[in-house]
Design a protein around this motif. Structure first.
Motif, PDB file in Angstrom:
ATOM      1  N   MET A   1     -27.251   8.826 -40.373  1.00  0.00           N
ATOM      2  CA  MET A   1     -26.914   8.437 -41.711  1.00  0.00           C
ATOM      3  C   MET A   1     -28.107   8.769 -42.599  1.00  0.00           C
ATOM      4  O   MET A   1     -29.245   8.521 -42.231  1.00  0.00           O
ATOM      5  N   ARG A   2     -27.826   9.315 -43.743  1.00  0.00           N
ATOM      6  CA  ARG A   2     -28.893   9.639 -44.680  1.00  0.00           C
ATOM      7  C   ARG A   2     -29.155   8.445 -45.588  1.00  0.00           C
ATOM      8  O   ARG A   2     -28.233   7.899 -46.188  1.00  0.00           O
ATOM      9  N   LEU A   3     -30.413   8.062 -45.656  1.00  0.00           N
ATOM     10  CA  LEU A   3     -30.827   6.954 -46.508  1.00  0.00           C
ATOM     11  C   LEU A   3     -32.056   7.374 -47.294  1.00  0.00           C
ATOM     12  O   LEU A   3     -32.866   8.173 -46.810  1.00  0.00           O
ATOM     13  N   THR A   4     -32.216   6.813 -48.474  1.00  0.00           N
ATOM     14  CA  THR A   4     -33.409   7.100 -49.262  1.00  0.00           C
ATOM     15  C   THR A   4     -34.572   6.280 -48.714  1.00  0.00           C
ATOM     16  O   THR A   4     -34.381   5.298 -47.989  1.00  0.00           O
ATOM     17  N   GLU A   5     -35.764   6.670 -49.096  1.00  0.00           N
ATOM     18  CA  GLU A   5     -36.959   5.924 -48.680  1.00  0.00           C
ATOM     19  C   GLU A   5     -36.889   4.494 -49.207  1.00  0.00           C
ATOM     20  O   GLU A   5     -37.237   3.543 -48.499  1.00  0.00           O
ATOM     21  N   HIS A   6     -36.434   4.337 -50.426  1.00  0.00           N
ATOM     22  CA  HIS A   6     -36.301   2.999 -51.017  1.00  0.00           C
ATOM     23  C   HIS A   6     -35.318   2.152 -50.214  1.00  0.00           C
ATOM     24  O   HIS A   6     -35.595   0.975 -49.923  1.00  0.00           O
ATOM     25  N   GLU A   7     -34.177   2.723 -49.845  1.00  0.00           N
ATOM     26  CA  GLU A   7     -33.185   1.974 -49.070  1.00  0.00           C
ATOM     27  C   GLU A   7     -33.755   1.536 -47.726  1.00  0.00           C
ATOM     28  O   GLU A   7     -33.563   0.387 -47.301  1.00  0.00           O
ATOM     29  N   LEU A   8     -34.461   2.442 -47.053  1.00  0.00           N
ATOM     30  CA  LEU A   8     -35.056   2.096 -45.759  1.00  0.00           C
ATOM     31  C   LEU A   8     -36.113   1.005 -45.903  1.00  0.00           C
ATOM     32  O   LEU A   8     -36.186   0.084 -45.083  1.00  0.00           O
ATOM     33  N   THR A   9     -36.909   1.094 -46.956  1.00  0.00           N
ATOM     34  CA  THR A   9     -37.950   0.094 -47.182  1.00  0.00           C
ATOM     35  C   THR A   9     -37.349  -1.281 -47.439  1.00  0.00           C
ATOM     36  O   THR A   9     -37.790  -2.287 -46.865  1.00  0.00           O
ATOM     37  N   VAL A  10     -36.333  -1.333 -48.290  1.00  0.00           N
ATOM     38  CA  VAL A  10     -35.685  -2.614 -48.604  1.00  0.00           C
ATOM     39  C   VAL A  10     -35.002  -3.180 -47.360  1.00  0.00           C
ATOM     40  O   VAL A  10     -35.097  -4.383 -47.075  1.00  0.00           O
ATOM     41  N   ALA A  11     -34.327  -2.330 -46.594  1.00  0.00           N
ATOM     42  CA  ALA A  11     -33.647  -2.788 -45.381  1.00  0.00           C
ATOM     43  C   ALA A  11     -34.652  -3.321 -44.357  1.00  0.00           C
ATOM     44  O   ALA A  11     -34.429  -4.385 -43.753  1.00  0.00           O
ATOM     45  N   LEU A  12     -35.757  -2.610 -44.170  1.00  0.00           N
ATOM     46  CA  LEU A  12     -36.775  -3.036 -43.209  1.00  0.00           C
ATOM     47  C   LEU A  12     -37.430  -4.340 -43.647  1.00  0.00           C
ATOM     48  O   LEU A  12     -37.586  -5.278 -42.847  1.00  0.00           O
ATOM     49  N   THR A  13     -37.791  -4.448 -44.909  1.00  0.00           N
ATOM     50  CA  THR A  13     -38.428  -5.663 -45.406  1.00  0.00           C
ATOM     51  C   THR A  13     -37.480  -6.853 -45.324  1.00  0.00           C
ATOM     52  O   THR A  13     -37.871  -7.951 -44.903  1.00  0.00           O
ATOM     53  N   GLY A  14     -36.233  -6.654 -45.695  1.00  0.00           N
ATOM     54  CA  GLY A  14     -35.249  -7.736 -45.609  1.00  0.00           C
ATOM     55  C   GLY A  14     -35.020  -8.194 -44.179  1.00  0.00           C
ATOM     56  O   GLY A  14     -34.892  -9.393 -43.903  1.00  0.00           O
ATOM     57  N   THR A  15     -34.989  -7.245 -43.259  1.00  0.00           N
ATOM     58  CA  THR A  15     -34.823  -7.581 -41.842  1.00  0.00           C
ATOM     59  C   THR A  15     -36.033  -8.352 -41.334  1.00  0.00           C
ATOM     60  O   THR A  15     -35.886  -9.335 -40.600  1.00  0.00           O
ATOM     61  N   ALA A  16     -37.227  -7.929 -41.715  1.00  0.00           N
ATOM     62  CA  ALA A  16     -38.450  -8.613 -41.291  1.00  0.00           C
ATOM     63  C   ALA A  16     -38.480 -10.041 -41.837  1.00  0.00           C
ATOM     64  O   ALA A  16     -38.843 -10.980 -41.121  1.00  0.00           O
ATOM     65  N   LYS A  17     -38.100 -10.216 -43.092  1.00  0.00           N
ATOM     66  CA  LYS A  17     -38.080 -11.563 -43.673  1.00  0.00           C
ATOM     67  C   LYS A  17     -37.044 -12.439 -42.970  1.00  0.00           C
ATOM     68  O   LYS A  17     -37.290 -13.628 -42.714  1.00  0.00           O
ATOM     69  N   THR A  18     -35.899 -11.872 -42.656  1.00  0.00           N
ATOM     70  CA  THR A  18     -34.866 -12.627 -41.936  1.00  0.00           C
ATOM     71  C   THR A  18     -35.373 -13.038 -40.563  1.00  0.00           C
ATOM     72  O   THR A  18     -35.191 -14.180 -40.134  1.00  0.00           O
ATOM     73  N   PHE A  19     -36.023 -12.104 -39.873  1.00  0.00           N
ATOM     74  CA  PHE A  19     -36.579 -12.387 -38.552  1.00  0.00           C
ATOM     75  C   PHE A  19     -37.651 -13.467 -38.651  1.00  0.00           C
ATOM     76  O   PHE A  19     -37.664 -14.428 -37.879  1.00  0.00           O
ATOM     77  N   LEU A  20     -38.538 -13.339 -39.611  1.00  0.00           N
ATOM     78  CA  LEU A  20     -39.607 -14.313 -39.810  1.00  0.00           C
ATOM     79  C   LEU A  20     -39.034 -15.682 -40.152  1.00  0.00           C
ATOM     80  O   LEU A  20     -39.479 -16.701 -39.640  1.00  0.00           O
TER      81      LEU A  20
ATOM     82  N   ALA B   1     -27.085   3.372 -55.856  1.00  0.00           N
ATOM     83  CA  ALA B   1     -27.219   3.626 -57.286  1.00  0.00           C
ATOM     84  C   ALA B   1     -26.809   5.061 -57.575  1.00  0.00           C
ATOM     85  O   ALA B   1     -26.791   5.913 -56.673  1.00  0.00           O
ATOM     86  N   GLU B   2     -26.474   5.335 -58.807  1.00  0.00           N
ATOM     87  CA  GLU B   2     -26.135   6.703 -59.210  1.00  0.00           C
ATOM     88  C   GLU B   2     -27.332   7.597 -58.925  1.00  0.00           C
ATOM     89  O   GLU B   2     -28.468   7.254 -59.211  1.00  0.00           O
ATOM     90  N   GLY B   3     -27.114   8.709 -58.294  1.00  0.00           N
ATOM     91  CA  GLY B   3     -28.175   9.642 -57.972  1.00  0.00           C
ATOM     92  C   GLY B   3     -28.714   9.491 -56.561  1.00  0.00           C
ATOM     93  O   GLY B   3     -29.495  10.314 -56.118  1.00  0.00           O
ATOM     94  N   ASP B   4     -28.346   8.411 -55.859  1.00  0.00           N
ATOM     95  CA  ASP B   4     -28.756   8.275 -54.459  1.00  0.00           C
ATOM     96  C   ASP B   4     -28.005   9.315 -53.632  1.00  0.00           C
ATOM     97  O   ASP B   4     -27.061   9.953 -54.085  1.00  0.00           O
TER      98      ASP B   4
END
Length: 127
Positions: A1-20, A119-122
């Motif tokens: 799946m293609r994801l933007t750097e921003h999407e990956l960063t938000v997903a990783l940070t959200g997952t880490a916060k959920t885990f924490l 978002a538009e343009g992603d």
């Protein structure tokens, strides 16, 4: 799946916060996870993000491309995520494999739920 750097960063940070936030200390104390995250030193955050990232990034990038409308999030059935996770689990014993697959499927589902709306343009398939 293609994801933007921003999407990956938000997903990783959200997952880490959920885990924490799922830790016993935070469940019983009722602490604000964002405050705890901000108070965590950079090296501890790096270790957590690195550990989770090495587990979810190979799976996220191996999921099939899907066209996601603006304002939507990609979603996949649990069976499809499980198949991809199983391809990335190394040669381990049967019990360890079952536990690892279950845990990684949960991490990937958490990451997908933390993806920001497109978002538009992603990245989209029809570009």
């Amino acid at each position: 799946m293609r994801l933007t750097e921003h999407e990956l960063t938000v997903a990783l940070t959200g997952t880490a916060k959920t885990f924490l936030g799922s830790g016993r200390k935070f469940r019983k104390g009722g602490a604000d996870i964002d405050q705890v995250w901000d108070e965590t030193d950079r090296f501890q955050r790096f270790k957590l993000l690195d550990s989770i990232g090495t587990q979810i990034f190979p799976v996220l990038t191996d999921l099939p491309d899907v066209d996601v409308p603006v304002g939507g999030r990609p979603s996949f059935p649990e069976e499809q995520i499980r198949e991809v996770v199983e391809r990335h689990v190394g040669d381990v014993g049967r019990l360890r494999r079952a536990v690892t697959v279950k845990a990684r499927v949960a991490l990937v589902q958490t990451a997908l739920s933390n993806l920001p709306p497109r978002a538009e343009g992603d990245l989209r398939l029809n570009d």
